[in-house]
Design an enzyme around this catalytic site. Sequence first.
Site, PDB file in Angstrom:
ATOM      1  N   HIS A 242       0.838  -1.211   0.000  1.00 19.93           N
ATOM      2  CA  HIS A 242       0.000   0.000   0.000  1.00 19.93           C
ATOM      3  C   HIS A 242       0.874   1.263   0.000  1.00 19.93           C
ATOM      4  O   HIS A 242       0.726   2.142  -0.859  1.00 19.93           O
ATOM      5  CB  HIS A 242      -0.913  -0.023   1.235  1.00 19.93           C
ATOM      6  CG  HIS A 242      -1.811   1.173   1.375  1.00 19.93           C
ATOM      7  ND1 HIS A 242      -3.136   1.151   1.026  1.00 19.93           N
ATOM      8  CD2 HIS A 242      -1.575   2.435   1.827  1.00 19.93           C
ATOM      9  CE1 HIS A 242      -3.674   2.339   1.256  1.00 19.93           C
ATOM     10  NE2 HIS A 242      -2.745   3.146   1.750  1.00 19.93           N
ATOM     11  N   GLU A 243       1.782   1.337   0.946  1.00 24.55           N
ATOM     12  CA  GLU A 243       2.614   2.554   1.062  1.00 24.55           C
ATOM     13  C   GLU A 243       3.534   2.695  -0.160  1.00 24.55           C
ATOM     14  O   GLU A 243       3.821   3.811  -0.589  1.00 24.55           O
ATOM     15  CB  GLU A 243       3.418   2.553   2.367  1.00 24.55           C
ATOM     16  CG  GLU A 243       2.591   2.459   3.662  1.00 24.55           C
ATOM     17  CD  GLU A 243       1.487   3.501   3.808  1.00 24.55           C
ATOM     18  OE1 GLU A 243       1.603   4.587   3.212  1.00 24.55           O
ATOM     19  OE2 GLU A 243       0.488   3.223   4.512  1.00 24.55           O
TER      20      GLU A 243
ATOM     21  N   HIS B  21       1.756   4.660  -2.695  1.00 18.91           N
ATOM     22  CA  HIS B  21       1.832   6.112  -2.452  1.00 18.91           C
ATOM     23  C   HIS B  21       3.200   6.640  -2.898  1.00 18.91           C
ATOM     24  O   HIS B  21       3.298   7.670  -3.561  1.00 18.91           O
ATOM     25  CB  HIS B  21       1.671   6.418  -0.958  1.00 18.91           C
ATOM     26  CG  HIS B  21       0.257   6.355  -0.452  1.00 18.91           C
ATOM     27  ND1 HIS B  21      -0.753   7.127  -0.986  1.00 18.91           N
ATOM     28  CD2 HIS B  21      -0.314   5.632   0.559  1.00 18.91           C
ATOM     29  CE1 HIS B  21      -1.884   6.874  -0.324  1.00 18.91           C
ATOM     30  NE2 HIS B  21      -1.649   5.970   0.610  1.00 18.91           N
TER      31      HIS B  21
ATOM     32  N   GLU C  48      -5.018   7.813  -2.617  1.00 22.06           N
ATOM     33  CA  GLU C  48      -5.481   6.518  -2.112  1.00 22.06           C
ATOM     34  C   GLU C  48      -5.778   5.565  -3.275  1.00 22.06           C
ATOM     35  O   GLU C  48      -5.643   4.348  -3.131  1.00 22.06           O
ATOM     36  CB  GLU C  48      -6.717   6.750  -1.237  1.00 22.06           C
ATOM     37  CG  GLU C  48      -6.969   5.733  -0.164  1.00 22.06           C
ATOM     38  CD  GLU C  48      -5.818   5.517   0.829  1.00 22.06           C
ATOM     39  OE1 GLU C  48      -4.877   6.325   0.881  1.00 22.06           O
ATOM     40  OE2 GLU C  48      -5.856   4.490   1.531  1.00 22.06           O
TER      41      GLU C  48
END
Length: 496
Positions: A261-262, A265, A291
């Site tokens: 997930h990170e 980003h 997101e």
Amino acid sequence: MNKLFEKYKEMMFKISSYELALRTASLDAQVIAPSKGSNYRNERLSYLEGELYSLQTDEEFFKLINELINCEELDEQNKSILKWQLKDLKKKRCLPKQFCIDFSKLQMESQQNWEKAKQNNDYKIFEPYLREIIAKTKEIIKYRQNELSGYDILLDDYEPGMDQNKYDVFFVQIKEKIVPLIHKISQTKQIDDSFIFNKYPIEQQKELMNKILNYIGFDFDAGVLMESEHPFTDSLSKYDTRITTHYYENNLISSIYSVIHEAGHANYYYSIRDDIATTYCYDNMSSGMHESQSRLFENYLGRNYHFWDSLFPQMKQLFPEQLKSIEQIDFVRAANKSIPSLIRTEADELTYPLHILIRYEIEKGLFNDSIDPKNLEEIWNAKYKEYLGLTVENASDGILQDVHWSDGSFGYFPTYALGSSYAAQFMHYLNKDVNVDECLANNQFYVIKDWLAQHIHQYGGLYLPEKQIEIACGEKFNPQYYIDYLLQKYSQLYNL
Ligand code: ZN
């Protein structure tokens, strides 16, 4: 014009220097700084914050930006960047200084009492602060009243261009289509994911994260993975992005999916075009857009079977005992399991948007005065019963679970669901141009990243989310892709 623009760039250099120092210190505080030094640190950092605030809101600087926007010789891209900056500056400048000081003090007290309430599992401790935060946020809305009003002002802060009408349309579809599917799944045979909760030593988990980040093509010369209580990403500049995770010995997938997930980003920042990367639009992407990229990595790629073609054998080598009888398909099915749960951050992909729907309905009610903050806990519990069929036994797992309301971040939650929905639409178009399964299976993750960079990332926060979607997809935002994706994926997974 040139002189004016040079002056502006000088000011921006100064501002970004303060920002760099503050962000570095804030990162340090979140990952490594000893707690006993916090008073000394906080005092100096709030002094620097004050200096930065004065620079940003300086009357001369404000005039300079206005002048440049009206300057005919300035090119369109720079004008757009300045307009974003001006919009955010106006938000800051319309609040009286004393009000800001009082509010920031209230935010700190409220956060402390939220923490205390959560630890003691007692909503009563937090309630007076939450009511005060809501009251003050209503005052902010009054100060800021312009073309927008009420809760729409807050929604626009996190997702420019979105308002209650648009969110209502979005959430009605979630409610109508997703709730019945969740009920169906609850009556069918559940996936066995018990092996996920075996003991997985943290040293080996760390090795696994390196393998995953290498597979994704994470540039370790431009980014670093660290540890913190809650995972997050912060970027100091294009080639200096920090991501964090939290390791749990009794949970194999928690760190895996937070890292993927990170990394999503981080990858957004990494691919911003050089002529935008040092401007205001490097880090003003909407919450929903950001997101969408992290969830695209985490859910749409990281939970794909082929993502694990080369990684699963390596993971098995790291955990031979724990995964002895587990095949790749068992792991992927476990990683996609859906079951209603009380905690939003641990929710699966299918039930997740309902956690958001609940928060959206409550926030809307609070700012439209149809919900009295006095009855908040009962309302919260009733909605969890209604939408997820769950009984909230204690406040820590209920209304006290999220930090967001304690500092007044109202309007933020809905972007989490919206981002997942944007991601579904991007995936639809990515799949048209690129064979995603094949790329994942053949270690060609870069092909996917190139597509994202070309269609989305390169622009940073230059465009309104709705325009950015049109640029990437050639059509307007359409939540149907998200609904179809969830219905198809989970009907298949559970043989419905
Ligand atoms: Zn995120």
